[in-house]
Design an enzyme around this catalytic site. Sequence first.
Site, PDB file in Angstrom:
ATOM      1  N   HIS A 143      59.847 -33.229 -41.639  1.00 15.04           N
ATOM      2  CA  HIS A 143      59.010 -33.909 -42.628  1.00 15.04           C
ATOM      3  C   HIS A 143      57.571 -33.939 -42.151  1.00 15.04           C
ATOM      4  O   HIS A 143      57.295 -34.338 -41.021  1.00 15.04           O
ATOM      5  CB  HIS A 143      59.513 -35.349 -42.856  1.00 15.04           C
ATOM      6  CG  HIS A 143      60.761 -35.411 -43.680  1.00 15.04           C
ATOM      7  ND1 HIS A 143      61.261 -36.584 -44.193  1.00 15.04           N
ATOM      8  CD2 HIS A 143      61.601 -34.437 -44.109  1.00 15.04           C
ATOM      9  CE1 HIS A 143      62.355 -36.328 -44.900  1.00 15.04           C
ATOM     10  NE2 HIS A 143      62.592 -35.039 -44.847  1.00 15.04           N
ATOM     11  N   TYR A 172      58.557 -45.705 -47.900  1.00 14.17           N
ATOM     12  CA  TYR A 172      58.536 -47.095 -47.440  1.00 14.17           C
ATOM     13  C   TYR A 172      57.796 -47.890 -48.513  1.00 14.17           C
ATOM     14  O   TYR A 172      56.648 -47.570 -48.835  1.00 14.17           O
ATOM     15  CB  TYR A 172      57.749 -47.234 -46.135  1.00 14.17           C
ATOM     16  CG  TYR A 172      58.413 -46.660 -44.900  1.00 14.17           C
ATOM     17  CD1 TYR A 172      58.333 -45.296 -44.603  1.00 14.17           C
ATOM     18  CD2 TYR A 172      59.083 -47.488 -44.001  1.00 14.17           C
ATOM     19  CE1 TYR A 172      58.907 -44.775 -43.446  1.00 14.17           C
ATOM     20  CE2 TYR A 172      59.663 -46.974 -42.839  1.00 14.17           C
ATOM     21  CZ  TYR A 172      59.576 -45.616 -42.577  1.00 14.17           C
ATOM     22  OH  TYR A 172      60.138 -45.112 -41.431  1.00 14.17           O
ATOM     23  N   PRO A 203      63.711 -51.940 -37.383  1.00  8.32           N
ATOM     24  CA  PRO A 203      63.828 -50.505 -37.682  1.00  8.32           C
ATOM     25  C   PRO A 203      62.663 -49.895 -38.460  1.00  8.32           C
ATOM     26  O   PRO A 203      62.614 -48.675 -38.625  1.00  8.32           O
ATOM     27  CB  PRO A 203      65.113 -50.424 -38.509  1.00  8.32           C
ATOM     28  CG  PRO A 203      65.274 -51.774 -39.103  1.00  8.32           C
ATOM     29  CD  PRO A 203      64.687 -52.738 -38.127  1.00  8.32           C
ATOM     30  N   LYS A 237      61.727 -46.499 -34.383  1.00 10.36           N
ATOM     31  CA  LYS A 237      61.432 -46.278 -32.967  1.00 10.36           C
ATOM     32  C   LYS A 237      62.592 -46.509 -31.998  1.00 10.36           C
ATOM     33  O   LYS A 237      62.475 -46.178 -30.814  1.00 10.36           O
ATOM     34  CB  LYS A 237      60.269 -47.180 -32.537  1.00 10.36           C
ATOM     35  CG  LYS A 237      58.937 -46.763 -33.134  1.00 10.36           C
ATOM     36  CD  LYS A 237      58.562 -45.374 -32.698  1.00 10.36           C
ATOM     37  CE  LYS A 237      57.301 -44.872 -33.371  1.00 10.36           C
ATOM     38  NZ  LYS A 237      57.322 -43.423 -33.588  1.00 10.36           N
ATOM     39  N   TYR A 281      53.503 -43.008 -35.559  1.00 12.83           N
ATOM     40  CA  TYR A 281      54.792 -42.722 -36.190  1.00 12.83           C
ATOM     41  C   TYR A 281      55.414 -41.443 -35.607  1.00 12.83           C
ATOM     42  O   TYR A 281      56.614 -41.388 -35.366  1.00 12.83           O
ATOM     43  CB  TYR A 281      54.627 -42.595 -37.712  1.00 12.83           C
ATOM     44  CG  TYR A 281      55.942 -42.628 -38.462  1.00 12.83           C
ATOM     45  CD1 TYR A 281      56.431 -43.821 -39.003  1.00 12.83           C
ATOM     46  CD2 TYR A 281      56.703 -41.471 -38.625  1.00 12.83           C
ATOM     47  CE1 TYR A 281      57.642 -43.849 -39.676  1.00 12.83           C
ATOM     48  CE2 TYR A 281      57.914 -41.495 -39.286  1.00 12.83           C
ATOM     49  CZ  TYR A 281      58.384 -42.687 -39.819  1.00 12.83           C
ATOM     50  OH  TYR A 281      59.586 -42.714 -40.484  1.00 12.83           O
TER      51      TYR A 281
END
Length: 393
Positions: free
Chosen positions: A75, A203, A294, A298, A388
């Site tokens: 991604h 998200y 979550p 990580k 990220y």
Amino acid sequence: MTRETTRVAIIGAGPAGLLLGWALRRAGIDAVIVENRSVEYILARVRAGVLEQGSVDTLKRLGVGDGVATNGLIHDGIYLQFAGERHHVDFNELIGRTVTVYGQQAVVADLIDAHKHDGSPIYFESSDVAVHDIESPSPRVTFGHRGEEHDLHADFVVGADGFHGVCRPSIPSSALTAYERSYPYAWLGILATVPPSTDELIYCLHEDGFAMHSMRSMEVSRLYLQVDPSESIENWSDERIWDALHTRLGVPGWTLHEGEITEKSITPMRSFVTSTLNCGSLFLAGDAGHIVPPTGAKGLNSAIADVTILADALIDHYADDDVALRRYSDVALGRQWRIQQFSQWMTQMLHRHPGGSADHEFDYRSQLGQLDYTTSSTHAMRSLAEQYTGLPL
Ligand code: PHB
């Protein structure tokens, strides 16, 4: 009583323990892995799904990257959704890095397979696992296995046995401080047999709470909803779950496809870090030493990072250089606190804080401002991208 000797006794056959055992084995260092669950249980439990680029590189470097190379979904970024609009953050365009969607279960299956062919012995379904003499240079692990009592002598014991494992509590409480935070929300997660309705993870902050669309493959979707930590899964029929997902994730012109729900569960969220990952001959790695909520994806990546640092330090130790092993706890925790900060930031930005106070409404509007900034400033997006996709080791 069966007496055995090894160099490194590893407690826990999750990703941390399996990867450490594998890295040591490849360097010619004997290790034995002791696990209280069955292999079927370990392979069936649904866990995280996003690998940082550095984690993928580590798996490949250690010769266990074929599965992720073949079946991982690369991604370029993620979507952040708020106030009814979806915004793309393209990590690859911003900083030239990506993440890979590949389930923790698949990582574990690949590692167990590698160990079976050419790895360390793994004692699954061990009972009464206990560590002894960790403050001496000759620690031991005792456990029962298929009716036999085992007494495993080692140079080191590594606790890779998760948050509820036996290793952290075996450190004297005077030698350890726990830093923690719990959150007033939990995640209800489902696995559904339906192709993902999105190309990358979404998200979403909605007035009703957080929602997320993830995936495990082109056939299986993984979705989450923020719920109250006291919620019971029985209150959530499949219909209610899909309704809430449609409400929170919906944007004009986009369709969320429903499918059969094959797994559903509620997970509380917490942040937790121990003050040390080392006591005498015992070292902690992964969830045994720290937990993140979550939202930043990580947990698994931190376990892989710990193990990478610890494996190299143990390899140095057996080449007569102890510097890295003495520094392991400081180095791993230094990195971990940056990850804690990022996970806490993502979590607080994306969840609706419960309660009907004036603060509560202020917080929500402030979060919208934060998301607006995060999706419009190149500097902010780069900072998100850098964290990220994973900090360097
Ligand atoms: C998941 O796919 O399970 C997942 C993905 C991203 C997260 C958390 C969980 O931040």
